[in-house]
Design a protein around this motif. Sequence first.
Motif, PDB file in Angstrom:
ATOM      1  N   ILE A  72      60.492  -4.503  50.311  1.00  9.17           N
ATOM      2  CA  ILE A  72      61.492  -4.605  49.244  1.00  9.17           C
ATOM      3  C   ILE A  72      62.633  -5.533  49.653  1.00  9.17           C
ATOM      4  O   ILE A  72      63.039  -6.430  48.894  1.00  9.17           O
ATOM      5  N   PHE A  73      63.165  -5.331  50.869  1.00  9.68           N
ATOM      6  CA  PHE A  73      64.293  -6.159  51.305  1.00  9.68           C
ATOM      7  C   PHE A  73      63.860  -7.610  51.543  1.00  9.68           C
ATOM      8  O   PHE A  73      64.603  -8.543  51.210  1.00  9.68           O
ATOM      9  N   SER A  74      62.684  -7.792  52.113  1.00  8.46           N
ATOM     10  CA  SER A  74      62.193  -9.159  52.344  1.00  8.46           C
ATOM     11  C   SER A  74      61.978  -9.883  51.020  1.00  8.46           C
ATOM     12  O   SER A  74      62.379 -11.042  50.856  1.00  8.46           O
ATOM     13  N   ALA A  75      61.343  -9.187  50.072  1.00 12.64           N
ATOM     14  CA  ALA A  75      61.098  -9.796  48.765  1.00 12.64           C
ATOM     15  C   ALA A  75      62.409 -10.116  48.060  1.00 12.64           C
ATOM     16  O   ALA A  75      62.545 -11.166  47.418  1.00 12.64           O
ATOM     17  N   SER A  76      63.393  -9.229  48.189  1.00 11.73           N
ATOM     18  CA  SER A  76      64.701  -9.461  47.558  1.00 11.73           C
ATOM     19  C   SER A  76      65.364 -10.713  48.129  1.00 11.73           C
ATOM     20  O   SER A  76      65.925 -11.529  47.380  1.00 11.73           O
ATOM     21  N   LEU A  77      65.312 -10.872  49.447  1.00 15.51           N
ATOM     22  CA  LEU A  77      65.905 -12.042  50.080  1.00 15.51           C
ATOM     23  C   LEU A  77      65.174 -13.326  49.684  1.00 15.51           C
ATOM     24  O   LEU A  77      65.804 -14.366  49.450  1.00 15.51           O
ATOM     25  N   VAL A  78      63.850 -13.253  49.610  1.00 13.59           N
ATOM     26  CA  VAL A  78      63.072 -14.433  49.221  1.00 13.59           C
ATOM     27  C   VAL A  78      63.395 -14.835  47.784  1.00 13.59           C
ATOM     28  O   VAL A  78      63.601 -16.024  47.484  1.00 13.59           O
ATOM     29  N   LEU A  79      63.457 -13.845  46.881  1.00 14.65           N
ATOM     30  CA  LEU A  79      63.774 -14.140  45.480  1.00 14.65           C
ATOM     31  C   LEU A  79      65.191 -14.667  45.340  1.00 14.65           C
ATOM     32  O   LEU A  79      65.445 -15.608  44.573  1.00 14.65           O
ATOM     33  N   GLY A 121      66.919 -16.245  47.657  1.00 19.14           N
ATOM     34  CA  GLY A 121      66.913 -17.601  48.202  1.00 19.14           C
ATOM     35  C   GLY A 121      66.289 -18.592  47.257  1.00 19.14           C
ATOM     36  O   GLY A 121      66.774 -19.727  47.100  1.00 19.14           O
ATOM     37  N   ALA A 122      65.203 -18.181  46.592  1.00 18.94           N
ATOM     38  CA  ALA A 122      64.532 -19.063  45.641  1.00 18.94           C
ATOM     39  C   ALA A 122      65.445 -19.390  44.461  1.00 18.94           C
ATOM     40  O   ALA A 122      65.495 -20.533  43.991  1.00 18.94           O
ATOM     41  N   TYR A 123      66.201 -18.396  44.016  1.00 24.73           N
ATOM     42  CA  TYR A 123      67.125 -18.639  42.899  1.00 24.73           C
ATOM     43  C   TYR A 123      68.242 -19.593  43.328  1.00 24.73           C
ATOM     44  O   TYR A 123      68.659 -20.465  42.552  1.00 24.73           O
ATOM     45  N   PRO A 148      77.883 -26.681  46.583  1.00 18.06           N
ATOM     46  CA  PRO A 148      76.551 -26.396  46.038  1.00 18.06           C
ATOM     47  C   PRO A 148      75.390 -26.895  46.898  1.00 18.06           C
ATOM     48  O   PRO A 148      74.403 -26.177  47.070  1.00 18.06           O
ATOM     49  N   HIS A 149      75.487 -28.134  47.437  1.00 15.25           N
ATOM     50  CA  HIS A 149      74.366 -28.619  48.237  1.00 15.25           C
ATOM     51  C   HIS A 149      74.223 -27.816  49.518  1.00 15.25           C
ATOM     52  O   HIS A 149      73.114 -27.605  50.018  1.00 15.25           O
ATOM     53  N   GLU A 150      75.354 -27.336  50.069  1.00 18.79           N
ATOM     54  CA  GLU A 150      75.305 -26.503  51.264  1.00 18.79           C
ATOM     55  C   GLU A 150      74.758 -25.120  50.928  1.00 18.79           C
ATOM     56  O   GLU A 150      73.957 -24.547  51.686  1.00 18.79           O
ATOM     57  N   ILE A 151      75.179 -24.582  49.779  1.00 21.07           N
ATOM     58  CA  ILE A 151      74.675 -23.275  49.340  1.00 21.07           C
ATOM     59  C   ILE A 151      73.169 -23.337  49.118  1.00 21.07           C
ATOM     60  O   ILE A 151      72.427 -22.421  49.503  1.00 21.07           O
ATOM     61  N   LYS A 152      72.723 -24.416  48.506  1.00 18.51           N
ATOM     62  CA  LYS A 152      71.284 -24.582  48.281  1.00 18.51           C
ATOM     63  C   LYS A 152      70.530 -24.585  49.604  1.00 18.51           C
ATOM     64  O   LYS A 152      69.491 -23.916  49.748  1.00 18.51           O
ATOM     65  N   ASP A 153      71.044 -25.308  50.593  1.00 19.35           N
ATOM     66  CA  ASP A 153      70.413 -25.337  51.915  1.00 19.35           C
ATOM     67  C   ASP A 153      70.442 -23.961  52.576  1.00 19.35           C
ATOM     68  O   ASP A 153      69.467 -23.539  53.205  1.00 19.35           O
ATOM     69  N   ILE A 154      71.571 -23.253  52.427  1.00 16.19           N
ATOM     70  CA  ILE A 154      71.698 -21.924  53.032  1.00 16.19           C
ATOM     71  C   ILE A 154      70.683 -20.964  52.422  1.00 16.19           C
ATOM     72  O   ILE A 154      70.022 -20.197  53.136  1.00 16.19           O
ATOM     73  N   GLN A 180      67.871 -21.728  50.946  1.00 21.29           N
ATOM     74  CA  GLN A 180      66.542 -22.118  51.425  1.00 21.29           C
ATOM     75  C   GLN A 180      66.315 -21.567  52.830  1.00 21.29           C
ATOM     76  O   GLN A 180      65.221 -21.066  53.148  1.00 21.29           O
ATOM     77  N   ALA A 181      67.367 -21.645  53.662  1.00 20.50           N
ATOM     78  CA  ALA A 181      67.267 -21.130  55.027  1.00 20.50           C
ATOM     79  C   ALA A 181      67.093 -19.613  55.035  1.00 20.50           C
ATOM     80  O   ALA A 181      66.444 -19.060  55.929  1.00 20.50           O
ATOM     81  N   ILE A 182      67.679 -18.922  54.058  1.00 17.13           N
ATOM     82  CA  ILE A 182      67.494 -17.473  53.953  1.00 17.13           C
ATOM     83  C   ILE A 182      66.024 -17.136  53.756  1.00 17.13           C
ATOM     84  O   ILE A 182      65.484 -16.221  54.386  1.00 17.13           O
ATOM     85  N   VAL A 183      65.356 -17.884  52.889  1.00 15.52           N
ATOM     86  CA  VAL A 183      63.918 -17.674  52.679  1.00 15.52           C
ATOM     87  C   VAL A 183      63.144 -17.934  53.970  1.00 15.52           C
ATOM     88  O   VAL A 183      62.310 -17.126  54.390  1.00 15.52           O
TER      89      VAL A 183
END
Length: 642
Positions: A352-359, A361-363, A93-99, A101-104
């Motif tokens: 659309i794709f950028s917003a999808s990746l940001v959302l 990543g935020a989740y 989970p902590h690695e997924i959270k970092d990943i 965040q990095a996606i955003v």
Amino acid sequence: MQYIKRIDGLRGISVLAVLMFHLNFALFEGGFIGVDIFFVISGFLITGVIQDQLNKSKFNVFSFYLRRIKRLLPPLYVMLFIVAGLSLLWFLPHEIKDIYQAIVATTIYLSNIFNYRETDYFNTFHAKSPLLHTWSLSVEEQFYFVYPFILILLRKVATKKRILILLALTIISFGASFYYYHIDPLYTFYYPWFRGWELGLGGITFLLVTDPAISPKLRFQNLTWLYYLSLIIILLSIVFCRDYSYIPNFGALPAVLATCFILAGSRTSDYRFDPLKSSLLVGTGLISYSLYLWHQPILAIVYTFDESLLPTSKLLIVVLSFIAAYLSWKLVEQPFRKLKTKPARIWVATFIFSASLVLLGAYGHISNGFMNFLMNRIPPARKAWVVKKDEVMAKRQAVWVSLLDKNEARPISSLKNVDYLIIGDSKSEDMLTAFTLNKDISTNYTFYQLRADDEDMGALNDALLKRSSAGLSEVNKKAYQVLSQVKVLGIKNIILTCTWQDDSNVGVSKLIQSLSQEANSLYVVSTANWNDVTSLSFKLAKSNMTDNEIGAFFYHNIREDWKRQSDHLHEMITKISNVTWLNKEDAFCNSARKECLLYTKDKIAYIFDSGHFTIEGAQYFGNVAWKNHWFGFRPRSAEAGR
């Protein structure tokens, strides 16, 4: 701009150097130089594209960025979505959270800034980060948000003057990188204004070799020896440039200049034996962008199965990287580069794709790395190992807030003859709690805790030297009032505890020097951080580790990047008298056996995040400190008898 085969060969060398560096091959310890070569090539090519269109009065900023989008974003989007999905299968989970965040950060081209703040590129821990390499893409795009406008402003300036202006900007960038690496090497490594000189030299090289008044005088086509010498310099840099702190300044300069010489002759010169036109290097260069994108995620995934990276694993990474790169180049990169559609559709799709990746990543960040989802995959009998962070925080708050409120309410005048003054960030709050919860310690000694983060300590030292609190925050003004009266108040001992960081260690060491002359004893406590224990508890719960394996598991998850920075502070203060350094890790870890005890026998964690105590952890640390006489703790009767 015409296609130049030799440039793809140069790209091939660059991407192979980076790939081999990330795989820790001994002969490629300077493989990170490949990124510097990429920057020069990019500066050369992008200047060519812009300048050709400016000369024809056809340059359009929106068209320029549209071509960049078609060239770069489709392969990047595909890689990011696949990494987002695969990370749920193999990462904690902590690695997924970092990943996520990095996606955003990658999506909005701020990966370099994110990585500077979150990750040490040259630590072995970087191999676990599948998106660390995207920092260079962010640097390039940040450069391209500015560079076209510089060329537009200079379009009516004579070529020689234009080159001189760009050269001046390049020298400023190089000088800044050389000056600032003494202060913060990683900052100069990641930020675009310290990389601009590399891209700028590429651009200047293009202008030199294409201007009719200048190009004939260079005669690079007659300097065959210079071409081969440049190739040798690049190869030697890849093998022998092992000190990243000189990057991107004098350490990168030989390879950068060699790249410029090769590019200068690439449009006109021909050689009987030309390694850069070999099918292997040119083919690798053609897929270099996709190869660069995919090698690090594949490396990170394989690393989760084989952290020692055996030769067979390295070979597997190379093979999979080339397969993924070819498929990405063939099925994504090439089709989208040739795609003919209305610009508006491309802009909408990009949004659309950028917003999808940001959302997305935020989740991933908000959900703490999809913790609830991953919790459901753990067998019921093993769930006792999982740290329930919300419950830990609720229990902590009931104790911590009460103690800290009482501490805060004490007026400075009541601090007369306090035994210990504890100074620091949230770690100091943990320390106060640990000592208070231990009856032996709290019965024999009195404590007062001051909030002062590591970045504040340099300012506090300056204020103490100036004997003025002007300019300090309200919190630091209170710290100043107490520290300026240590002897008057009769405070005998001072404890400094923080998560120490390189960018503030100089200021901290100066404060330690000042305070060492004020108190009877000064104790400095090391940083003791692990990878997020809540996250690691999931891996522990899903496994069948023995007690010995659990101890080794947590020892292996000590955050070496934080430990390194803490050790740097230790080195800086070793010669200061009246200072005792205490390794906080020693309370939990046995370095000889390479084990860390982070749980009670009843499977209750002592640490719940990277380094903060649970209630049980605070009690445990207080007991260790008392039994081992840390900080000079002894019963009052024992002190009287000495």
